[in-house]
Design an enzyme around this catalytic site. Structure first.
Site, PDB file in Angstrom:
ATOM      1  CB  CYS A  12      -0.873   0.013   1.247  1.00  0.00           C
ATOM      2  SG  CYS A  12      -1.874  -1.475   1.385  1.00  0.00           S
TER       3      CYS A  12
ATOM      4  CB  ILE B 180       4.645   1.084   4.348  1.00  0.00           C
ATOM      5  CG1 ILE B 180       3.767   0.716   5.558  1.00  0.00           C
ATOM      6  CG2 ILE B 180       4.487   2.560   3.986  1.00  0.00           C
ATOM      7  CD1 ILE B 180       2.269   0.849   5.337  1.00  0.00           C
ATOM      8  CE  LYS B 181       4.513   0.013  -5.030  1.00  0.00           C
ATOM      9  NZ  LYS B 181       3.403  -0.145  -5.981  1.00  0.00           N
ATOM     10  CB  VAL B 182       8.406   4.780   1.032  1.00  0.00           C
ATOM     11  CG1 VAL B 182       7.659   4.514   2.325  1.00  0.00           C
ATOM     12  CG2 VAL B 182       9.698   3.966   0.970  1.00  0.00           C
TER      13      VAL B 182
END
Ligand code: E4P
Length: 220
Positions: free
Chosen positions: A58, A84-86
């Site tokens: 996400c 968590i996609k950064v």
């Protein structure tokens, strides 16, 4: 080799998951928007319906690490598979470092170079997403990038991220990234279904089916 689906379309995920061959999902704001679902409800539905998935990516999008961490909070509480996609920026990797320190899985996205992959490994990423299709759209040899990343990580002293080949356009790119050493491919459902196709399989099957019928007629 693991296969993730690069989509937020719940019907597509359901159909592909029935094959038993899917290990996870990657989403981004564009894919969520296209699906017509909301950011957080998509993550919740996926985590609930697919507890066996290794990872559900996400994406957070903000100018500062602090804001990215705030956006990540609501995702993190959903399930351990939530990743968590950064973005691969200064602030994105600051957020990555902090999340990794808390044992939260991070997928560093928008990776286009070895330099970015080095920084992502140092920031403790679990996955990095080199964008193959977007490189190829610009006439750059995207498979060479995968080979180079593999070579750097194989020489690395310590833990390295999984190479998650992303922005995949076709089956050929899927095959080539697997050969070049990607750990995982994330592919649109359309590419997943095409992976089954081979004209010789179809021809061979036709012949076997015909011969099966003939063989049934044989009385010994
Ligand atoms: C996945 O992690 C990426 O967000 C996605 O593969 C991007 O693909 P695109 O280049 O087709 O938008």
């Amino acid at each position: 080799m693991k296969i993730f689906l690069d989509t937020a379309d719940l019907n597509e995920i359901r159909a592909a998951n029935e094959t038993g061959l899917i290990d996870g999902v990657t989403t981004n704001p564009t894919l969520i928007l296209k699906s017509g679902n909301s950011l957080y409800s998509t993550a919740k539905l996926l985590a609930l319906e697919y507890p066996h998935f290794e990872s559900i990516s996400c994406e957070v999008v903000a100018d500062t690490a602090e804001d990215m961490l705030k956006q990540a909070e609501d995702f993190i509480s959903i399930a351990p598979a939530i990743t968590i996609k950064v973005p691969c920026t200064v602030e994105g990797l600051k957020a990555c470092r902090q999340l990794s320190n808390l044992d939260i899985k991070v997928n560093v996205t928008l990776v286009f170079s070895v330099a970015q992959a080095i920084l992502s490994a140092k920031a403790g990423a679990t996955y990095i997403s080199p964008f193959l299709g977007r490189w190829r759209d610009n006439s750059v040899d995207e498979i060479r990038l995968i080979k180079n990343l593999r070579s750097v990580y194989d020489q690395w002293n310590g833990k390295t991220p999984n190479i998650l080949a992303a922005s995949v356009r076709d089956v050929m790119q899927t095959e080539k990234s697997a050969i070049a050493g990607a750990d995982i491919i994330t592919i649109p459902p359309s590419v997943f279904w095409k992976m089954y196709n081979n004209i010789l399989t179809n021809r061979g099957l036709e012949m076997f089916q015909k011969d099966w019928e003939e063989a049934l007629k044989t009385i010994v």
